[in-house]
Design a protein around this motif. Structure first.
Motif, PDB file in Angstrom:
ATOM      1  N   UNK A 263      41.884   5.769 -98.501  1.00 46.48           N
ATOM      2  CA  UNK A 263      42.391   6.095 -97.176  1.00 46.48           C
ATOM      3  C   UNK A 263      41.664   7.294 -96.591  1.00 46.48           C
ATOM      4  N   UNK A 264      41.408   8.315 -97.448  1.00 45.39           N
ATOM      5  CA  UNK A 264      40.691   9.511 -96.988  1.00 45.39           C
ATOM      6  C   UNK A 264      39.283   9.167 -96.532  1.00 45.39           C
ATOM      7  N   UNK A 265      38.608   8.298 -97.297  1.00 38.96           N
ATOM      8  CA  UNK A 265      37.254   7.882 -96.936  1.00 38.96           C
ATOM      9  C   UNK A 265      37.263   7.137 -95.615  1.00 38.96           C
ATOM     10  N   UNK A 266      38.231   6.265 -95.444  1.00 35.21           N
ATOM     11  CA  UNK A 266      38.322   5.487 -94.211  1.00 35.21           C
ATOM     12  C   UNK A 266      38.593   6.395 -93.011  1.00 35.21           C
ATOM     13  N   UNK A 267      39.456   7.429 -93.224  1.00 39.74           N
ATOM     14  CA  UNK A 267      39.746   8.360 -92.144  1.00 39.74           C
ATOM     15  C   UNK A 267      38.489   9.140 -91.757  1.00 39.74           C
ATOM     16  N   UNK A 268      37.718   9.532 -92.779  1.00 39.02           N
ATOM     17  CA  UNK A 268      36.474  10.258 -92.515  1.00 39.02           C
ATOM     18  C   UNK A 268      35.515   9.389 -91.747  1.00 39.02           C
ATOM     19  N   UNK A 269      35.398   8.132 -92.109  1.00 40.11           N
ATOM     20  CA  UNK A 269      34.485   7.223 -91.420  1.00 40.11           C
ATOM     21  C   UNK A 269      34.916   7.042 -89.977  1.00 40.11           C
ATOM     22  N   UNK A 270      36.239   6.956 -89.796  1.00 40.97           N
ATOM     23  CA  UNK A 270      36.745   6.799 -88.437  1.00 40.97           C
ATOM     24  C   UNK A 270      36.381   8.019 -87.584  1.00 40.97           C
ATOM     25  N   UNK A 271      36.550   9.229 -88.198  1.00 39.70           N
ATOM     26  CA  UNK A 271      36.224  10.455 -87.462  1.00 39.70           C
ATOM     27  C   UNK A 271      34.753  10.512 -87.102  1.00 39.70           C
ATOM     28  N   UNK A 272      33.888  10.147 -88.050  1.00 40.33           N
ATOM     29  CA  UNK A 272      32.456  10.190 -87.784  1.00 40.33           C
ATOM     30  C   UNK A 272      32.088   9.196 -86.691  1.00 40.33           C
ATOM     31  N   UNK A 273      32.752   7.998 -86.763  1.00 43.11           N
ATOM     32  CA  UNK A 273      32.477   6.985 -85.750  1.00 43.11           C
ATOM     33  C   UNK A 273      32.889   7.456 -84.370  1.00 43.11           C
ATOM     34  N   UNK A 274      33.951   8.236 -84.317  1.00 36.09           N
ATOM     35  CA  UNK A 274      34.428   8.757 -83.045  1.00 36.09           C
ATOM     36  C   UNK A 274      33.380   9.678 -82.416  1.00 36.09           C
ATOM     37  N   UNK A 275      32.809  10.567 -83.230  1.00 34.62           N
ATOM     38  CA  UNK A 275      31.819  11.500 -82.699  1.00 34.62           C
ATOM     39  C   UNK A 275      30.499  10.811 -82.407  1.00 34.62           C
ATOM     40  N   UNK A 276      30.224   9.726 -83.145  1.00 31.93           N
ATOM     41  CA  UNK A 276      29.031   8.935 -82.827  1.00 31.93           C
ATOM     42  C   UNK A 276      29.189   8.311 -81.456  1.00 31.93           C
ATOM     43  N   UNK A 277      30.411   7.865 -81.163  1.00 31.09           N
ATOM     44  CA  UNK A 277      30.676   7.300 -79.844  1.00 31.09           C
ATOM     45  C   UNK A 277      30.522   8.376 -78.761  1.00 31.09           C
ATOM     46  N   UNK A 278      30.962   9.603 -79.068  1.00 30.48           N
ATOM     47  CA  UNK A 278      30.841  10.679 -78.100  1.00 30.48           C
ATOM     48  C   UNK A 278      29.380  11.024 -77.850  1.00 30.48           C
ATOM     49  N   UNK A 279      28.552  10.947 -78.922  1.00 28.94           N
ATOM     50  CA  UNK A 279      27.109  11.198 -78.767  1.00 28.94           C
ATOM     51  C   UNK A 279      26.494  10.127 -77.873  1.00 28.94           C
ATOM     52  N   UNK A 280      26.871   8.873 -78.119  1.00 25.22           N
ATOM     53  CA  UNK A 280      26.352   7.792 -77.271  1.00 25.22           C
ATOM     54  C   UNK A 280      26.803   7.963 -75.823  1.00 25.22           C
ATOM     55  N   UNK A 281      28.029   8.433 -75.660  1.00 27.88           N
ATOM     56  CA  UNK A 281      28.547   8.643 -74.316  1.00 27.88           C
ATOM     57  C   UNK A 281      27.749   9.756 -73.604  1.00 27.88           C
ATOM     58  N   UNK A 282      27.441  10.819 -74.372  1.00 30.56           N
ATOM     59  CA  UNK A 282      26.659  11.921 -73.793  1.00 30.56           C
ATOM     60  C   UNK A 282      25.293  11.422 -73.354  1.00 30.56           C
ATOM     61  N   UNK A 283      24.684  10.558 -74.161  1.00 29.98           N
ATOM     62  CA  UNK A 283      23.377   9.993 -73.800  1.00 29.98           C
ATOM     63  C   UNK A 283      23.488   9.128 -72.551  1.00 29.98           C
ATOM     64  N   UNK A 284      24.553   8.357 -72.490  1.00 30.63           N
ATOM     65  CA  UNK A 284      24.755   7.477 -71.332  1.00 30.63           C
ATOM     66  C   UNK A 284      24.948   8.303 -70.057  1.00 30.63           C
ATOM     67  N   UNK A 285      25.752   9.364 -70.167  1.00 32.77           N
ATOM     68  CA  UNK A 285      25.970  10.237 -69.013  1.00 32.77           C
ATOM     69  C   UNK A 285      24.673  10.930 -68.577  1.00 32.77           C
ATOM     70  N   UNK A 286      23.846  11.289 -69.546  1.00 34.33           N
ATOM     71  CA  UNK A 286      22.544  11.879 -69.234  1.00 34.33           C
ATOM     72  C   UNK A 286      21.690  10.881 -68.456  1.00 34.33           C
ATOM     73  N   UNK A 287      21.697   9.636 -68.919  1.00 28.78           N
ATOM     74  CA  UNK A 287      20.919   8.600 -68.239  1.00 28.78           C
ATOM     75  C   UNK A 287      21.393   8.382 -66.816  1.00 28.78           C
ATOM     76  N   UNK A 288      22.701   8.564 -66.567  1.00 29.27           N
ATOM     77  CA  UNK A 288      23.262   8.374 -65.231  1.00 29.27           C
ATOM     78  C   UNK A 288      23.220   9.668 -64.398  1.00 29.27           C
ATOM     79  N   UNK A 289      22.579  10.731 -64.961  1.00 29.10           N
ATOM     80  CA  UNK A 289      22.430  12.019 -64.285  1.00 29.10           C
ATOM     81  C   UNK A 289      23.772  12.712 -64.021  1.00 29.10           C
ATOM     82  N   UNK A 290      24.785  12.339 -64.815  1.00 33.06           N
ATOM     83  CA  UNK A 290      26.070  13.035 -64.714  1.00 33.06           C
ATOM     84  C   UNK A 290      26.018  14.209 -65.703  1.00 33.06           C
ATOM     85  N   UNK A 291      25.301  15.222 -65.301  1.00 32.42           N
ATOM     86  CA  UNK A 291      24.917  16.265 -66.244  1.00 32.42           C
ATOM     87  C   UNK A 291      26.075  17.152 -66.679  1.00 32.42           C
TER      88      UNK A 291
END
Length: 460
Positions: free
Chosen positions: A6-34
């Protein structure tokens, strides 16, 4: 077992969340929403789980780079360019730790054409130049420093082949110097000199460094930059004179004399080096107070006379050298005269025959030394008195030469008068007549010298 899973799964979920935030930051950069991209990426790099993600730091550098170029946003984020540089430093640090194979490092930046890195370098460089041209040397220095920090990353990533950004380093040094920060200027100028850089005007950098460390009393570092300057600009006559002057001021006499010997071997026909060496030797060996002279005083004085004679062999019409050579001989005569005067009757007794003999020998030696000195003083007079206009130091030399010739003649006159008186007592008429003729000649010469002495300032 379930708890661990369960702890490993929670950690993976947390990492996946921040990976999504990184992708979102890249997407916002591409759209010039700085602004939104900035908020997202700052959250990613602040999180413990993704703070060591090199891709996140490079993305942050790109976002802040865009903000620094956006006229509507950069005012609200005044340190945008600093954040770009900080992010790039963190990015390279993480890449170096992550990948041992240099060829596989910095892939994100490489694929991006190193745009963020080049932008920040260009931005700092342009601002540095603008501040410099406006004579704002402190801010110019700050920006040139940042330019060089960025350049170091460019070099580390092999984007540029050279290890030194010579132009920026030069302007960083000039800015520091103009901002009255000589120690910082020395750092940047030192990098140029240590790289043995050569370009129009760069010789002055080597000279500046050598003189800067001389004034600090750091002889070794001064000699280091003087040697580098001589290596890069061997034809410039500055180096030899500088090294000799510095050793004269800051070094030991042994080092100074050795340097003169080396310099004279390299420049055997240069009369100035011979003259200056003779003067340094004489200054070290002679003192009016005999008790304060070094143990090797005679050797030093004799060596000084030898060097001065060599000077005059190279340049017989050198007034200074004739003057000093005459002074050396004159002072030797004065020493002998002092020795002669020290032989006195003790306790009311008369001098012994041996003492009388010794005094006569010393008297003759005094006259001999004065006779040797006279032609040199006369040469000074011949060289300078005929000139219509003399510099202040030349007037001083001429007056000193005339003054010493007057003194020599007065001393020789006194000696002759003593001899004449002795001859009169012995009723040696022929000797008396000759002594009187010689005395008259010396007195006439003394009168002529005195008139010239008094006329020096008026005539010249």
């Amino acid at each position: 077992m379930k708890k661990v899973l369960l702890t490993v799964l929670l950690g993976a979920t947390g990492f996946g969340l921040y990976a999504q935030k990184l992708d979102k930051a890249k997407d916002l950069l591409g759209k010039k929403k700085l602004n939104d991209a900035k908020t997202e990426i700052d959250g990613v790099v602040a999180a413990e789980k993704t703070a060591s993600n090199s891709d996140a730091w490079y993305t942050r550098a790109k976002i802040y780079a865009e903000i620094s170029k956006d006229s509507s946003l950069k005012g609200s984020v005044p340190d945008a360019r600093e954040q770009v540089l900080a992010s790039l430093k963190k990015y390279t640090e993480l890449e170096d730790a992550r990948e041992k194979d240099p060829a596989k490092r910095y892939m994100a930046a490489t694929l991006d054409g190193n745009a963020a890195l080049i932008d920040v370098y260009s931005g700092y460089s342009k601002d540095g130049a603008s501040f410099y041209n406006a004579s704002n040397y402190n801010d110019a220095l700050t920006n040139f420093k940042k330019t060089l920090e960025t350049f170091d990353i460019l070099y580390a990533k092999k984007i540029v082949p050279m290890a030194l950004d010579t132009t920026t380093t030069l302007y960083a040094g000039i800015s520091a110097e103009k901002a009255n920060k000589p120690e910082e200027a020395a750092v940047y100028y030192g990098k140029i000199a240590e790289a043995k850089a050569k370009s129009d005007g760069f010789v002055e950098i080597y000279k500046w460094l050598a003189d800067h460390y001389r004034q600090k009393g750091d002889v070794a570092t001064s000699q280091k930059f003087s040697a580098l300057g001589k290596e890069v600009y061997p034809q410039d006559p500055f180096w030899t004179g500088f090294d000799l002057e510095m050793l004269s001021e800051k070094g030991t006499k042994a080092d100074l004399f050795k340097k003169y010997e080396d310099v004279i071997k390299e420049n055997p026909d240069n009369h100035i080096f011979l003259f200056n060496y003779a003067v340094e030797l004489y200054k070290e060996g002679y003192n009016e107070d005999v008790t304060k002279r070094p143990a090797n005083s005679k050797e030093l004085i004799n060596k000084a006379a030898e060097m001065m004679k060599r000077t005059l062999e190279k340049k017989p019409d050198y007034a200074n050298a004739n003057m000093v050579m005459g002074q050396i001989l004159y002072n030797q005569g004065v020493d002998v005269n002092t020795e002669n005067k020290a032989i006195r009757p003790q306790g009311g007794t008369k001098l012994t025959p041996d003492q009388l003999k010794k005094k006569e020998e010393l008297r003759l030696e005094v006259v001999k030394k004065f006779d040797e000195a006279t032609p040199y003083f006369q040469k000074v007079v011949d060289l300078l008195d005929k000139q219509a206009k003399l510099k202040m130091d030349e007037k001083e030399i001429l007056k000193n030469a005339l003054d010493l010739m007057i003194t020599v003649n007065e001393e020789k006159t006194a000696q002759l008068e003593s001899k004449r008186n002795a001859a009169e007592l012995a009723k040696k008429a022929a000797e008396v007549k000759q002594y009187e003729a010689d005395i008259k000649k010396l007195q006439d010469q003394t009168t002529a010298f005195t008139e010239k002495f008094n006329n020096v300032d008026r005539k010249h």
